[in-house]
Scaffold this motif. Structure first.
Motif, PDB file in Angstrom:
ATOM      1  N   ASN A 189       0.981  -1.360   0.436  1.00  0.00           N
ATOM      2  CA  ASN A 189      -0.024   0.225   0.307  1.00  0.00           C
ATOM      3  C   ASN A 189       0.682   0.977  -0.166  1.00  0.00           C
ATOM      4  O   ASN A 189       0.594   2.304  -0.619  1.00  0.00           O
ATOM      5  CB  ASN A 189      -0.650  -0.282   1.232  1.00  0.00           C
ATOM      6  N   ALA A 190       2.049   1.302   0.760  1.00  0.00           N
ATOM      7  CA  ALA A 190       2.732   2.173   0.734  1.00  0.00           C
ATOM      8  C   ALA A 190       3.508   2.367  -0.587  1.00  0.00           C
ATOM      9  O   ALA A 190       3.479   3.119  -1.349  1.00  0.00           O
ATOM     10  CB  ALA A 190       3.464   1.721   1.543  1.00  0.00           C
ATOM     11  N   ALA A 191       3.705   1.334  -1.402  1.00  0.00           N
ATOM     12  CA  ALA A 191       3.660   1.847  -2.758  1.00  0.00           C
ATOM     13  C   ALA A 191       2.918   2.368  -3.615  1.00  0.00           C
ATOM     14  O   ALA A 191       3.406   2.546  -4.650  1.00  0.00           O
ATOM     15  CB  ALA A 191       4.500   0.686  -3.303  1.00  0.00           C
ATOM     16  N   VAL A 192       2.089   2.193  -3.802  1.00  0.00           N
ATOM     17  CA  VAL A 192       1.229   2.607  -4.609  1.00  0.00           C
ATOM     18  C   VAL A 192       0.215   3.758  -3.557  1.00  0.00           C
ATOM     19  O   VAL A 192       0.291   4.695  -5.370  1.00  0.00           O
ATOM     20  CB  VAL A 192      -0.423   1.636  -4.050  1.00  0.00           C
ATOM     21  N   ILE A 193       0.713   4.435  -3.179  1.00  0.00           N
ATOM     22  CA  ILE A 193       0.568   5.562  -2.176  1.00  0.00           C
ATOM     23  C   ILE A 193       1.715   6.410  -3.186  1.00  0.00           C
ATOM     24  O   ILE A 193       1.491   7.917  -3.454  1.00  0.00           O
ATOM     25  CB  ILE A 193       0.435   6.428  -1.363  1.00  0.00           C
ATOM     26  N   LEU A 194       2.703   6.266  -3.201  1.00  0.00           N
ATOM     27  CA  LEU A 194       4.042   6.613  -3.554  1.00  0.00           C
ATOM     28  C   LEU A 194       3.783   6.528  -5.234  1.00  0.00           C
ATOM     29  O   LEU A 194       4.487   8.076  -5.860  1.00  0.00           O
ATOM     30  CB  LEU A 194       5.693   5.554  -3.719  1.00  0.00           C
ATOM     31  N   LEU A 321      -9.419   8.535   2.483  1.00  0.00           N
ATOM     32  CA  LEU A 321      -9.115   6.620   1.758  1.00  0.00           C
ATOM     33  C   LEU A 321      -9.814   5.923   3.158  1.00  0.00           C
ATOM     34  O   LEU A 321     -10.345   4.955   2.794  1.00  0.00           O
ATOM     35  CB  LEU A 321      -7.542   6.773   1.671  1.00  0.00           C
ATOM     36  N   ILE A 322      -9.146   5.879   4.368  1.00  0.00           N
ATOM     37  CA  ILE A 322      -9.431   5.114   5.298  1.00  0.00           C
ATOM     38  C   ILE A 322     -10.864   4.742   5.718  1.00  0.00           C
ATOM     39  O   ILE A 322     -11.334   3.387   5.984  1.00  0.00           O
ATOM     40  CB  ILE A 322      -8.301   6.100   6.926  1.00  0.00           C
ATOM     41  N   PRO A 323     -11.560   5.461   4.935  1.00  0.00           N
ATOM     42  CA  PRO A 323     -13.503   5.516   5.956  1.00  0.00           C
ATOM     43  C   PRO A 323     -13.722   4.819   4.273  1.00  0.00           C
ATOM     44  O   PRO A 323     -15.165   3.998   4.686  1.00  0.00           O
ATOM     45  CB  PRO A 323     -14.323   7.100   5.878  1.00  0.00           C
ATOM     46  N   ILE A 324     -12.957   5.414   3.079  1.00  0.00           N
ATOM     47  CA  ILE A 324     -13.689   4.320   2.448  1.00  0.00           C
ATOM     48  C   ILE A 324     -13.237   3.031   2.021  1.00  0.00           C
ATOM     49  O   ILE A 324     -13.695   1.343   1.788  1.00  0.00           O
ATOM     50  CB  ILE A 324     -12.833   4.489   1.140  1.00  0.00           C
ATOM     51  N   VAL A 325     -12.251   2.940   3.541  1.00  0.00           N
ATOM     52  CA  VAL A 325     -11.653   1.242   3.103  1.00  0.00           C
ATOM     53  C   VAL A 325     -12.289   0.269   4.025  1.00  0.00           C
ATOM     54  O   VAL A 325     -12.437  -0.428   3.906  1.00  0.00           O
ATOM     55  CB  VAL A 325      -9.691   0.894   3.933  1.00  0.00           C
ATOM     56  N   VAL A 326     -12.880   1.511   5.040  1.00  0.00           N
ATOM     57  CA  VAL A 326     -13.422   0.708   6.088  1.00  0.00           C
ATOM     58  C   VAL A 326     -15.096   0.129   5.689  1.00  0.00           C
ATOM     59  O   VAL A 326     -15.580  -0.858   5.622  1.00  0.00           O
ATOM     60  CB  VAL A 326     -13.644   1.913   7.155  1.00  0.00           C
ATOM     61  N   SER A 327     -15.680   1.120   4.838  1.00  0.00           N
ATOM     62  CA  SER A 327     -16.858   0.765   4.293  1.00  0.00           C
ATOM     63  C   SER A 327     -16.799  -0.395   3.057  1.00  0.00           C
ATOM     64  O   SER A 327     -17.173  -1.624   3.466  1.00  0.00           O
ATOM     65  CB  SER A 327     -17.578   2.021   3.677  1.00  0.00           C
ATOM     66  N   TRP A 328     -16.468  -0.020   2.034  1.00  0.00           N
ATOM     67  CA  TRP A 328     -15.696  -0.951   1.312  1.00  0.00           C
ATOM     68  C   TRP A 328     -15.522  -2.498   1.563  1.00  0.00           C
ATOM     69  O   TRP A 328     -15.206  -3.448   1.174  1.00  0.00           O
ATOM     70  CB  TRP A 328     -14.710  -0.717   0.199  1.00  0.00           C
ATOM     71  N   GLY A 329     -14.428  -2.611   2.973  1.00  0.00           N
ATOM     72  CA  GLY A 329     -13.543  -4.012   2.716  1.00  0.00           C
ATOM     73  C   GLY A 329     -14.246  -4.830   3.856  1.00  0.00           C
ATOM     74  O   GLY A 329     -13.757  -5.573   3.683  1.00  0.00           O
ATOM     75  N   THR A 330     -15.221  -3.686   4.745  1.00  0.00           N
ATOM     76  CA  THR A 330     -15.952  -4.515   5.591  1.00  0.00           C
ATOM     77  C   THR A 330     -16.772  -4.735   4.618  1.00  0.00           C
ATOM     78  O   THR A 330     -17.009  -6.699   4.836  1.00  0.00           O
ATOM     79  CB  THR A 330     -16.351  -3.406   6.566  1.00  0.00           C
ATOM     80  N   VAL A 331     -17.779  -4.841   4.123  1.00  0.00           N
ATOM     81  CA  VAL A 331     -18.723  -5.546   3.179  1.00  0.00           C
ATOM     82  C   VAL A 331     -17.701  -6.692   2.544  1.00  0.00           C
ATOM     83  O   VAL A 331     -18.652  -7.690   1.749  1.00  0.00           O
ATOM     84  CB  VAL A 331     -19.439  -4.464   1.988  1.00  0.00           C
ATOM     85  N   ALA A 332     -16.959  -5.963   1.701  1.00  0.00           N
ATOM     86  CA  ALA A 332     -16.067  -7.352   1.072  1.00  0.00           C
ATOM     87  C   ALA A 332     -15.490  -8.718   1.537  1.00  0.00           C
ATOM     88  O   ALA A 332     -15.629 -10.087   1.664  1.00  0.00           O
ATOM     89  CB  ALA A 332     -14.724  -6.738   0.479  1.00  0.00           C
ATOM     90  N   LEU A 333     -15.648  -8.286   2.467  1.00  0.00           N
ATOM     91  CA  LEU A 333     -15.034  -9.870   3.928  1.00  0.00           C
ATOM     92  C   LEU A 333     -16.057  -9.797   3.852  1.00  0.00           C
ATOM     93  O   LEU A 333     -16.724 -11.843   4.337  1.00  0.00           O
ATOM     94  CB  LEU A 333     -14.315  -9.317   5.211  1.00  0.00           C
ATOM     95  N   ILE A 334     -17.471  -9.543   4.260  1.00  0.00           N
ATOM     96  CA  ILE A 334     -18.610  -9.841   4.841  1.00  0.00           C
ATOM     97  C   ILE A 334     -19.149 -10.686   3.641  1.00  0.00           C
ATOM     98  O   ILE A 334     -19.731 -12.100   3.849  1.00  0.00           O
ATOM     99  CB  ILE A 334     -19.970  -8.726   5.308  1.00  0.00           C
ATOM    100  N   ILE A 335     -19.012 -10.611   2.398  1.00  0.00           N
ATOM    101  CA  ILE A 335     -19.792 -11.494   1.590  1.00  0.00           C
ATOM    102  C   ILE A 335     -18.173 -12.761   1.230  1.00  0.00           C
ATOM    103  O   ILE A 335     -18.767 -14.110   1.159  1.00  0.00           O
ATOM    104  CB  ILE A 335     -19.247 -10.624  -0.002  1.00  0.00           C
ATOM    105  N   ILE A 411      -7.401   2.264  -2.095  1.00  0.00           N
ATOM    106  CA  ILE A 411      -6.385   2.893  -2.942  1.00  0.00           C
ATOM    107  C   ILE A 411      -6.489   3.814  -4.216  1.00  0.00           C
ATOM    108  O   ILE A 411      -6.157   4.916  -4.718  1.00  0.00           O
ATOM    109  CB  ILE A 411      -5.075   2.775  -2.128  1.00  0.00           C
ATOM    110  N   ILE A 412      -6.485   2.605  -4.867  1.00  0.00           N
ATOM    111  CA  ILE A 412      -6.275   2.454  -6.129  1.00  0.00           C
ATOM    112  C   ILE A 412      -7.818   3.603  -6.837  1.00  0.00           C
ATOM    113  O   ILE A 412      -7.591   4.126  -8.034  1.00  0.00           O
ATOM    114  CB  ILE A 412      -5.846   1.404  -7.484  1.00  0.00           C
ATOM    115  N   ILE A 413      -8.413   2.847  -6.958  1.00  0.00           N
ATOM    116  CA  ILE A 413      -9.907   3.401  -6.901  1.00  0.00           C
ATOM    117  C   ILE A 413     -10.422   4.923  -6.935  1.00  0.00           C
ATOM    118  O   ILE A 413     -10.649   6.034  -7.351  1.00  0.00           O
ATOM    119  CB  ILE A 413     -10.881   2.313  -6.198  1.00  0.00           C
ATOM    120  N   LYS A 414      -9.459   4.915  -5.421  1.00  0.00           N
ATOM    121  CA  LYS A 414      -9.526   6.400  -5.030  1.00  0.00           C
ATOM    122  C   LYS A 414      -7.905   7.259  -5.552  1.00  0.00           C
ATOM    123  O   LYS A 414      -8.731   8.561  -5.389  1.00  0.00           O
ATOM    124  CB  LYS A 414      -9.194   5.967  -3.222  1.00  0.00           C
ATOM    125  N   SER A 415      -7.457   6.981  -6.699  1.00  0.00           N
ATOM    126  CA  SER A 415      -6.612   7.748  -7.153  1.00  0.00           C
ATOM    127  C   SER A 415      -7.565   8.039  -8.192  1.00  0.00           C
ATOM    128  O   SER A 415      -8.196   8.404  -8.331  1.00  0.00           O
ATOM    129  CB  SER A 415      -5.383   7.167  -7.469  1.00  0.00           C
TER     130      SER A 415
END
Length: 448
Positions: A189-194, A321-335, A411-415
């Motif tokens: 994730n650090a490399a993607v931000i870079l 970014l972090i709010p999007i990670v929490v919402s989308w990431g949680t939904v993805a893991l629930i599925i 992170i990619i989608i939000k870039s």
């Protein structure tokens, strides 16, 4: 007479400041049986220092982000709209506004232990909050050190020297080699931000940035070792990691030449244009030109620019970014955890694995697709398999798929790089389908 940037001051700034960036990001430091980087030590130290309070900080950030974004959306106050940093943090689209609100609700549920288990369990929301705690520490530690790696001349220096190899092979500038090293020794994730920051500054085109994010952001070596330990093949780690490297390079060469990467516009961010200069003039030697470009870059470097750019990255990452990670990431893991969706979708992958003689093909099949949500879930799914070779194959596959929604996908989608969820899933499938026969071939060579 043309001004020369090559002098003692700029050369010293290039060498010393770049050396600091390289030491922090790229120099391996022994840690137990593996190794890490000083940046990772800094991140871990910050996480330890904040302790249990870190989760409450994450929840507070998400609530603040959601409330401020709601105020901006409905009232458009000047104190947000006329402030560069607040606009970056709180002005958003309706889709991301809803995502921020959902992320705040999920975070409060997890931190205070309220709400349904499918949201708060260790397999879903709790995992994402812990991931975001790590991401918070990475961003805080990373943002003010990143300019020492990107703005002091080392990327220009390596870009000129490595361009003759990297450009024809991967269709990207030579400076992309730094992204690859940062990911291998640090965090994907650090490399993607870079990469995102380099695109925003005009050093990568849209296509190059999208390609680098989806092909060069390999998970770090320590994480690869952790996956090997989890699935019980740590005794095969040298062959395991060699296979990851070989397959990763093959995929990078192929993916650059096929859609959807090939169809992304090969143009620079309109507001900044092309800032790249790696072509060596005929009258200059390659090393001399590399030093000249490095000194020109170092001449513009200052502590004020470090503070300004670092603060902008921190604000954008923490509140956007972090709010999007929490919402989308949680939904993805629930599925992935509580529904049979990936079992249904993976039946064709079971047939594909069986075609290449993979043992326990249908039992392993869900792990080939669930990695799109998170990079560690495939390892957990295959711990019950009996075939060492199948564990090896799926373990390698999970680590070269790269596009994990919880880690780098959001992170990619939000870039501002034109890669949406559908294109990311398509690239994920391409990497999976192309990689499997290559991994099976290598596994048959390495494991007898």
């Amino acid at each position: 007479m043309e001004h020369s940037s090559v002098n003692v001051k700029n050369l010293s700034k290039f060498i010393l400041c770049s050396a600091f960036g390289v030491v922090m990001f790229l120099v391996p430091i022994p840690q137990g049986e593996s190794f890490t980087t000083l940046l990772d030590f800094l991140k871990s130290g910050l996480k330890t220092l904040l302790g249990p309070g870190l989760n409450y900080m994450i929840a507070g950030l998400l609530v603040l982000s959601a409330v401020m974004s709601l105020i901006d959306h409905f009232f458009k106050p000047d104190f947000i709209r006329k402030n560069h940093y607040m606009t970056k943090a709180f002005t958003t689209t309706p889709l991301y506004l809803v995502s921020k609100v959902i992320g705040a609700v999920f975070a409060c549920m997890v931190v205070f232990g309220a709400g349904p288990k499918i949201v708060t369990s260790a397999d879903t929301g709790a995992t994402i909050i812990d991931l975001c705690g790590t991401l918070f520490c990475i961003v805080v530690a990373f943002s003010f050190i990143l300019p020492f790696l990107t703005d002091c001349g080392i990327m220009e220096f390596l870009g000129v020297l490595l361009r003759p190899v990297v450009r024809p092979l991967f269709h990207v500038p030579g400076r992309a080699s730094v992204d690859l090293m940062a990911s291998w020794f640090g965090a994907s994730n650090a490399a993607v931000i870079l990469t995102r920051e380099q695109y925003m500054k005009g050093f990568y085109t849209k296509r190059e940035a999208g390609y680098i994010m989806t092909n060069f952001s390999i998970v770090s070596i320590p994480f690869c070792l952790m996956v090997a330990n989890t699935v019980g093949i740590d005794n095969l780690f040298p062959a395991f990691y060699l296979c990851i490297c070989i397959v990763g390079i093959i995929l990078a060469v192929i993916i650059a030449r096929i859609p959807p990467i090939r169809t992304i516009p090969n143009t620079y961010k309109e507001e900044v244009g092309n800032q790249l200069s790696e072509d060596v003039p005929q009258e200059k030697g390659i090393f001399a030109y590399a030093v000249e470009l490095s000194c020109k870059r170092a001449e513009k470097f200052s502590i004020r620019s470090v503070a300004s750019s670092g603060f902008e990255v921190v604000v954008g990452m923490l509140f956007d970014l972090i709010p999007i990670v929490v919402s989308w990431g949680t939904v993805a893991l629930i599925i992935a955890t509580y529904t049979p969706v990936f079992e249904w979708l993976s039946y064709p992958m079971g047939m594909y694995l069986q075609l290449f003689g993979v043992e326990e093909a249908f039992a392993a099949a869900p792990a080939t697709l669930v990695g799109f949500t998170d990079m560690f879930i495939p390892a957990l799914l295959i711990t019950g398999l009996t075939s060492v070779k199948t564990k090896f194959i799926i373990g390698v596959l999970s680590l070269i798929q790269i596009i994990y929604l919880t880690e780098v996908g959001t992170i990619i989608i939000k870039s501002e790089v034109p890669l949406n969820l559908w294109k990311l899933f398509l690239i994920f499938l391409e990497r999976t389908i192309i990689a499997i026969p290559v991994i099976v071939l290598l596994a048959n060579l390495f494991i007898r």
